[in-house]
Design a protein around this motif. Sequence first.
Motif, PDB file in Angstrom:
ATOM      1  N   LYS A 100       0.811  -1.215   0.000  1.00 56.21           N
ATOM      2  CA  LYS A 100       0.000   0.000   0.000  1.00 56.21           C
ATOM      3  C   LYS A 100       0.852   1.277   0.000  1.00 56.21           C
ATOM      4  O   LYS A 100       0.526   2.240  -0.682  1.00 56.21           O
ATOM      5  CB  LYS A 100      -0.953   0.000   1.205  1.00 56.21           C
ATOM      6  CG  LYS A 100      -2.085  -0.996   1.075  1.00 56.21           C
ATOM      7  CD  LYS A 100      -3.080  -0.839   2.210  1.00 56.21           C
ATOM      8  CE  LYS A 100      -4.257  -1.787   2.029  1.00 56.21           C
ATOM      9  NZ  LYS A 100      -5.314  -1.578   3.029  1.00 56.21           N
ATOM     10  N   GLN A 125      -6.144  -3.700  -9.466  1.00 56.38           N
ATOM     11  CA  GLN A 125      -6.412  -4.293  -8.153  1.00 56.38           C
ATOM     12  C   GLN A 125      -5.449  -3.700  -7.136  1.00 56.38           C
ATOM     13  O   GLN A 125      -4.295  -3.417  -7.462  1.00 56.38           O
ATOM     14  CB  GLN A 125      -6.249  -5.809  -8.216  1.00 56.38           C
ATOM     15  CG  GLN A 125      -6.963  -6.514  -7.099  1.00 56.38           C
ATOM     16  CD  GLN A 125      -7.194  -7.995  -7.401  1.00 56.38           C
ATOM     17  OE1 GLN A 125      -6.723  -8.527  -8.395  1.00 56.38           O
ATOM     18  NE2 GLN A 125      -7.933  -8.658  -6.534  1.00 56.38           N
ATOM     19  N   ARG A 157     -17.744  -6.568  -7.982  1.00 55.71           N
ATOM     20  CA  ARG A 157     -17.427  -7.560  -6.932  1.00 55.71           C
ATOM     21  C   ARG A 157     -18.229  -8.829  -7.135  1.00 55.71           C
ATOM     22  O   ARG A 157     -17.738  -9.924  -6.918  1.00 55.71           O
ATOM     23  CB  ARG A 157     -17.714  -6.970  -5.536  1.00 55.71           C
ATOM     24  CG  ARG A 157     -16.735  -5.884  -5.127  1.00 55.71           C
ATOM     25  CD  ARG A 157     -16.791  -5.581  -3.658  1.00 55.71           C
ATOM     26  NE  ARG A 157     -18.024  -4.974  -3.191  1.00 55.71           N
ATOM     27  CZ  ARG A 157     -18.292  -3.677  -3.187  1.00 55.71           C
ATOM     28  NH1 ARG A 157     -17.414  -2.824  -3.679  1.00 55.71           N
ATOM     29  NH2 ARG A 157     -19.430  -3.223  -2.694  1.00 55.71           N
ATOM     30  N   TYR A 204     -12.257  -1.281  -3.676  1.00 58.27           N
ATOM     31  CA  TYR A 204     -11.295  -1.275  -2.576  1.00 58.27           C
ATOM     32  C   TYR A 204     -10.338  -0.108  -2.782  1.00 58.27           C
ATOM     33  O   TYR A 204     -10.048   0.283  -3.909  1.00 58.27           O
ATOM     34  CB  TYR A 204     -10.549  -2.609  -2.494  1.00 58.27           C
ATOM     35  CG  TYR A 204     -11.438  -3.700  -1.968  1.00 58.27           C
ATOM     36  CD1 TYR A 204     -11.699  -3.807  -0.602  1.00 58.27           C
ATOM     37  CD2 TYR A 204     -12.058  -4.600  -2.839  1.00 58.27           C
ATOM     38  CE1 TYR A 204     -12.550  -4.801  -0.112  1.00 58.27           C
ATOM     39  CE2 TYR A 204     -12.913  -5.586  -2.356  1.00 58.27           C
ATOM     40  CZ  TYR A 204     -13.154  -5.673  -0.993  1.00 58.27           C
ATOM     41  OH  TYR A 204     -14.000  -6.633  -0.513  1.00 58.27           O
ATOM     42  N   ARG A 205      -9.856   0.442  -1.670  1.00 55.51           N
ATOM     43  CA  ARG A 205      -9.064   1.646  -1.766  1.00 55.51           C
ATOM     44  C   ARG A 205      -7.846   1.608  -0.869  1.00 55.51           C
ATOM     45  O   ARG A 205      -7.822   0.897   0.139  1.00 55.51           O
ATOM     46  CB  ARG A 205      -9.923   2.859  -1.401  1.00 55.51           C
ATOM     47  CG  ARG A 205     -10.571   2.744  -0.041  1.00 55.51           C
ATOM     48  CD  ARG A 205     -11.565   3.839   0.267  1.00 55.51           C
ATOM     49  NE  ARG A 205     -10.953   4.945   0.968  1.00 55.51           N
ATOM     50  CZ  ARG A 205     -10.648   4.952   2.247  1.00 55.51           C
ATOM     51  NH1 ARG A 205     -10.885   3.902   3.004  1.00 55.51           N
ATOM     52  NH2 ARG A 205     -10.095   5.998   2.801  1.00 55.51           N
ATOM     53  N   VAL A 206      -6.877   2.397  -1.254  1.00 57.24           N
ATOM     54  CA  VAL A 206      -5.729   2.677  -0.398  1.00 57.24           C
ATOM     55  C   VAL A 206      -5.929   4.122   0.030  1.00 57.24           C
ATOM     56  O   VAL A 206      -5.918   5.033  -0.800  1.00 57.24           O
ATOM     57  CB  VAL A 206      -4.393   2.505  -1.151  1.00 57.24           C
ATOM     58  CG1 VAL A 206      -3.223   2.918  -0.260  1.00 57.24           C
ATOM     59  CG2 VAL A 206      -4.232   1.073  -1.634  1.00 57.24           C
ATOM     60  N   ASP A 227     -10.849  -3.688   5.457  1.00 57.95           N
ATOM     61  CA  ASP A 227     -11.105  -2.718   4.391  1.00 57.95           C
ATOM     62  C   ASP A 227     -12.562  -2.781   3.928  1.00 57.95           C
ATOM     63  O   ASP A 227     -13.088  -3.862   3.654  1.00 57.95           O
ATOM     64  CB  ASP A 227     -10.181  -2.969   3.190  1.00 57.95           C
ATOM     65  CG  ASP A 227      -8.731  -2.621   3.486  1.00 57.95           C
ATOM     66  OD1 ASP A 227      -8.480  -1.921   4.493  1.00 57.95           O
ATOM     67  OD2 ASP A 227      -7.855  -3.038   2.714  1.00 57.95           O
ATOM     68  N   CYS A 228     -13.190  -1.629   3.840  1.00 56.22           N
ATOM     69  CA  CYS A 228     -14.586  -1.530   3.392  1.00 56.22           C
ATOM     70  C   CYS A 228     -14.613  -0.909   1.995  1.00 56.22           C
ATOM     71  O   CYS A 228     -14.223   0.244   1.836  1.00 56.22           O
ATOM     72  CB  CYS A 228     -15.399  -0.662   4.346  1.00 56.22           C
ATOM     73  SG  CYS A 228     -15.527  -1.349   5.987  1.00 56.22           S
ATOM     74  N   PRO A 229     -15.064  -1.643   0.980  1.00 61.49           N
ATOM     75  CA  PRO A 229     -15.090  -1.100  -0.373  1.00 61.49           C
ATOM     76  C   PRO A 229     -16.223  -0.100  -0.579  1.00 61.49           C
ATOM     77  O   PRO A 229     -17.230  -0.138   0.131  1.00 61.49           O
ATOM     78  CB  PRO A 229     -15.300  -2.338  -1.247  1.00 61.49           C
ATOM     79  CG  PRO A 229     -16.058  -3.278  -0.371  1.00 61.49           C
ATOM     80  CD  PRO A 229     -15.573  -3.022   1.031  1.00 61.49           C
ATOM     81  N   THR A 280      -5.596  -5.635  -0.214  1.00 63.30           N
ATOM     82  CA  THR A 280      -6.673  -5.399   0.763  1.00 63.30           C
ATOM     83  C   THR A 280      -6.367  -6.110   2.075  1.00 63.30           C
ATOM     84  O   THR A 280      -5.653  -7.099   2.108  1.00 63.30           O
ATOM     85  CB  THR A 280      -8.030  -5.913   0.234  1.00 63.30           C
ATOM     86  OG1 THR A 280      -7.915  -7.296  -0.089  1.00 63.30           O
ATOM     87  CG2 THR A 280      -8.470  -5.150  -0.999  1.00 63.30           C
ATOM     88  N   ASP A 281      -6.944  -5.536   3.131  1.00 64.34           N
ATOM     89  CA  ASP A 281      -6.880  -6.141   4.456  1.00 64.34           C
ATOM     90  C   ASP A 281      -8.294  -6.538   4.857  1.00 64.34           C
ATOM     91  O   ASP A 281      -9.269  -6.058   4.278  1.00 64.34           O
ATOM     92  CB  ASP A 281      -6.310  -5.144   5.478  1.00 64.34           C
ATOM     93  CG  ASP A 281      -4.857  -4.788   5.178  1.00 64.34           C
ATOM     94  OD1 ASP A 281      -4.088  -5.701   4.816  1.00 64.34           O
ATOM     95  OD2 ASP A 281      -4.501  -3.601   5.288  1.00 64.34           O
ATOM     96  N   ASP A 324     -12.582   3.417   7.154  1.00 64.15           N
ATOM     97  CA  ASP A 324     -12.903   1.996   7.331  1.00 64.15           C
ATOM     98  C   ASP A 324     -13.586   1.762   8.674  1.00 64.15           C
ATOM     99  O   ASP A 324     -14.538   0.997   8.780  1.00 64.15           O
ATOM    100  CB  ASP A 324     -11.647   1.136   7.209  1.00 64.15           C
ATOM    101  CG  ASP A 324     -11.168   1.038   5.767  1.00 64.15           C
ATOM    102  OD1 ASP A 324     -12.016   0.892   4.865  1.00 64.15           O
ATOM    103  OD2 ASP A 324      -9.955   1.135   5.534  1.00 64.15           O
TER     104      ASP A 324
END
Length: 194
Positions: free
Chosen positions: A3, A165, A191, A132-134, A172-174, A168-169, A142
């Motif tokens: 990340k 892509q 998804r 999903y995001r950084v 993580d909330c998309p 993700t952890d 999150d």
Amino acid sequence: MDKTTIRNEVREVLTKMSEEAYHDRSITVVKKVLQEPYIIEANTIGITISNKPEVDTIHLIEELWQLGKKVAIPKCNPKTREMSFYAIESFDQLETVYMHLREPIPEKSEFIDANEMDVILVPGVVFDMFGYRVGYGGGYYDRYVINYRKGKLISLLFDEQLYEQVPTDVHDCPVDIIVTPTKRIDCVTQRGAN
């Protein structure tokens, strides 16, 4: 790629964007998101005050006010890494805090519960097609949206922030929808197709 590497890579690309391109692309995203059915139908919208090189949200907030929407801005607590939203009707209700962030002054603003918001616009540095995001590494969003069930999570970004892509952890909330100057991505459908 991890990340931190992705975050730094994209931030470097974004800082090279010209002032004119930044302004024009931000306006394009704002026009597109204002046509988004979820925004049109929403009464209360959660949104951050952007910091360059994020998509400029100042113009969007002004447009939302013109449409009679209630606009709620997050206030972060760095000690607990928690966040609360407050409705503002003027930029005079903001103060500049750590990291040059502009946040609501609680005494001058109305507290808004998560379930009062029909849409939350979620910031981030890098996103993928699945939503999903950084983010910026604090984990504020999150933590906040993990129990948010009322409405939609939408993110506004430049095309350079979109990757195939991202790592993700578990926590993580998309987001549900991504809007860029050239695309509208229904991440929920993506998804489901994966």
